[in-house]
Write a protein that holds these residues in place. Structure first.
Motif, PDB file in Angstrom:
ATOM      1  N   ALA A   1       0.845  -1.194   0.000  1.00 11.39           N
ATOM      2  CA  ALA A   1       0.000   0.000   0.000  1.00 11.39           C
ATOM      3  C   ALA A   1       0.881   1.244   0.000  1.00 11.39           C
ATOM      4  O   ALA A   1       2.062   1.189   0.379  1.00 11.39           O
ATOM      5  N   PHE A   2       0.285   2.349  -0.435  1.00 11.49           N
ATOM      6  CA  PHE A   2       1.022   3.611  -0.491  1.00 11.49           C
ATOM      7  C   PHE A   2       0.080   4.744  -0.127  1.00 11.49           C
ATOM      8  O   PHE A   2      -0.990   4.892  -0.738  1.00 11.49           O
ATOM      9  N   ASP A   3       0.468   5.539   0.878  1.00  7.51           N
ATOM     10  CA  ASP A   3      -0.329   6.676   1.318  1.00  7.51           C
ATOM     11  C   ASP A   3      -0.077   7.838   0.355  1.00  7.51           C
ATOM     12  O   ASP A   3       1.027   8.397   0.309  1.00  7.51           O
ATOM     13  N   LEU A   4      -1.093   8.209  -0.421  1.00  3.42           N
ATOM     14  CA  LEU A   4      -0.929   9.233  -1.444  1.00  3.42           C
ATOM     15  C   LEU A   4      -0.851  10.642  -0.864  1.00  3.42           C
ATOM     16  O   LEU A   4      -0.359  11.566  -1.524  1.00  3.42           O
ATOM     17  N   LYS A   5      -1.303  10.828   0.355  1.00  2.00           N
ATOM     18  CA  LYS A   5      -1.217  12.139   0.993  1.00  2.00           C
ATOM     19  C   LYS A   5       0.147  12.345   1.644  1.00  2.00           C
ATOM     20  O   LYS A   5       0.806  13.370   1.436  1.00  2.00           O
ATOM     21  N   LYS A   6       0.585  11.359   2.401  1.00  2.00           N
ATOM     22  CA  LYS A   6       1.876  11.459   3.083  1.00  2.00           C
ATOM     23  C   LYS A   6       3.044  11.039   2.199  1.00  2.00           C
ATOM     24  O   LYS A   6       4.199  11.268   2.535  1.00  2.00           O
ATOM     25  N   LYS A   7       2.722  10.380   1.078  1.00  2.00           N
ATOM     26  CA  LYS A   7       3.728   9.905   0.118  1.00  2.00           C
ATOM     27  C   LYS A   7       4.714   8.939   0.760  1.00  2.00           C
ATOM     28  O   LYS A   7       5.944   9.038   0.585  1.00  2.00           O
TER      29      LYS A   7
ATOM     30  N   PRO B   1       5.200   4.537   1.812  1.00  5.83           N
ATOM     31  CA  PRO B   1       4.667   3.170   1.693  1.00  5.83           C
ATOM     32  C   PRO B   1       4.094   2.694   3.018  1.00  5.83           C
ATOM     33  O   PRO B   1       4.534   3.132   4.095  1.00  5.83           O
ATOM     34  N   LEU B   2       3.137   1.798   2.953  1.00  3.38           N
ATOM     35  CA  LEU B   2       2.493   1.236   4.136  1.00  3.38           C
ATOM     36  C   LEU B   2       2.511  -0.286   4.050  1.00  3.38           C
ATOM     37  O   LEU B   2       2.504  -0.854   2.960  1.00  3.38           O
ATOM     38  N   ASP B   3       2.508  -0.919   5.193  1.00  5.03           N
ATOM     39  CA  ASP B   3       2.404  -2.377   5.234  1.00  5.03           C
ATOM     40  C   ASP B   3       0.958  -2.775   4.949  1.00  5.03           C
ATOM     41  O   ASP B   3       0.014  -2.220   5.515  1.00  5.03           O
ATOM     42  N   ALA B   4       0.787  -3.739   4.079  1.00  5.14           N
ATOM     43  CA  ALA B   4      -0.551  -4.263   3.772  1.00  5.14           C
ATOM     44  C   ALA B   4      -0.404  -5.705   3.328  1.00  5.14           C
ATOM     45  O   ALA B   4       0.440  -6.012   2.476  1.00  5.14           O
ATOM     46  N   SER B   5      -1.201  -6.573   3.909  1.00  2.00           N
ATOM     47  CA  SER B   5      -1.150  -7.979   3.538  1.00  2.00           C
ATOM     48  C   SER B   5      -2.463  -8.650   3.936  1.00  2.00           C
ATOM     49  O   SER B   5      -2.725  -8.853   5.125  1.00  2.00           O
ATOM     50  N   PHE B   6      -3.291  -8.944   2.941  1.00  2.00           N
ATOM     51  CA  PHE B   6      -4.531  -9.679   3.211  1.00  2.00           C
ATOM     52  C   PHE B   6      -5.022 -10.341   1.934  1.00  2.00           C
ATOM     53  O   PHE B   6      -4.730  -9.902   0.821  1.00  2.00           O
ATOM     54  N   ASP B   7      -5.753 -11.433   2.116  1.00  2.00           N
ATOM     55  CA  ASP B   7      -6.291 -12.181   0.987  1.00  2.00           C
ATOM     56  C   ASP B   7      -7.392 -11.383   0.308  1.00  2.00           C
ATOM     57  O   ASP B   7      -8.216 -10.738   0.969  1.00  2.00           O
TER      58      ASP B   7
END
Length: 231
Positions: free
Chosen positions: A179-185, A187-193
């Motif tokens: 994932a990527f936060d477009l406001k803060k610019k 990357p974010l951790d994301a992991s789900f089916d």
């Protein structure tokens, strides 16, 4: 659905009047319009010739306007579905031909997205393999700003945006893996089916007015309810 590829759309804005639209296959110029879901099997539904060939499965309808990529060019098109007015927007430094797709699984070069912040378009940089995102002004049909996500397009099967966060699926479209936060610019951790099935996921779009994901998967259209968690 009859085709492996396509886009199933309602109006992603609060102006949604119950109509649905179908862009069959990943290339064409005919848009089918249905007054509501119950008329889907009717033979008397309206068809619209958008005049320019669309490419991919990343189209969207927003505020009564159909947004799509004009195949073989670096131009984005919009068609007002109520007035017939047409506009064009040229996207420089973008990949748009020679099978250098942004998302290979859906044969898509430009992916439109709508979230709680408005209209976006996701595309690949012409000079490298990086996924870019442009915030669009839906009134003037112009680019407000462009964000470099620094994420390789070769790792992404598809993407969608929710509350200003861009989510990427893996190259098989089975899991959300980044994932990527477009406001803060950042990357974010994301992991789900996302889905248990194999096969082709042609379309994946978030509808903020319904809080649903629309998924065109293995010639079927499915919806997935999104639950937002405040942290």
């Amino acid at each position: 659905m009859k085709s492996t590829f396509g886009a199933w759309m309602s109006d992603a804005s609060r102006q949604d009047d119950g109509r649905y639209w179908l862009a069959d296959h990943f290339s064409g110029r005919i848009l089918a319009e249905f007054q509501n879901i119950s008329t889907f099997q009717s033979t008397s539904n309206k068809t619209i010739d958008v005049r320019k060939f669309y490419q991919g499965c990343g189209h969207v309808v927003y505020k009564g306007v159909f947004y799509y990529h004009n195949g073989g060019t670096n131009k984005l098109k919009r068609l007002d579905l109520n007035t017939g007015k047409r506009d064009s927007l040229t996207m420089g430094n973008s990949r748009f031909n020679n099978l250098t797709y942004l998302f290979c699984n859906s044969k898509t070069y430009f992916k439109f997205a709508v979230d709680e912040n408005g209209l976006w378009v996701i595309f690949a940089s012409h000079t490298d393999d990086i996924v870019m995102v442009a915030k669009l002004n839906s009134d003037s049909f112009s680019v407000e700003y462009v964000i470099n996500t620094a994420y390789p397009m070769t790792k992404a099967g598809n993407a969608f945006i929710i509350c200003g966060v861009l989510y990427f699926t893996d190259d098989k479209d089975r899991r959300v893996t980044h994932a990527f936060d477009l406001k803060k610019k950042i990357p974010l951790d994301a992991s789900f089916d996302l889905r248990p099935d194999t096969g082709i996921l042609a379309m994946l779009s978030y509808y903020p007015n319904k809080r649903l994901l629309y998924m065109w998967e293995n010639s079927n259209v499915k919806t997935c309810r999104v639950k937002l968690r405040v942290t």
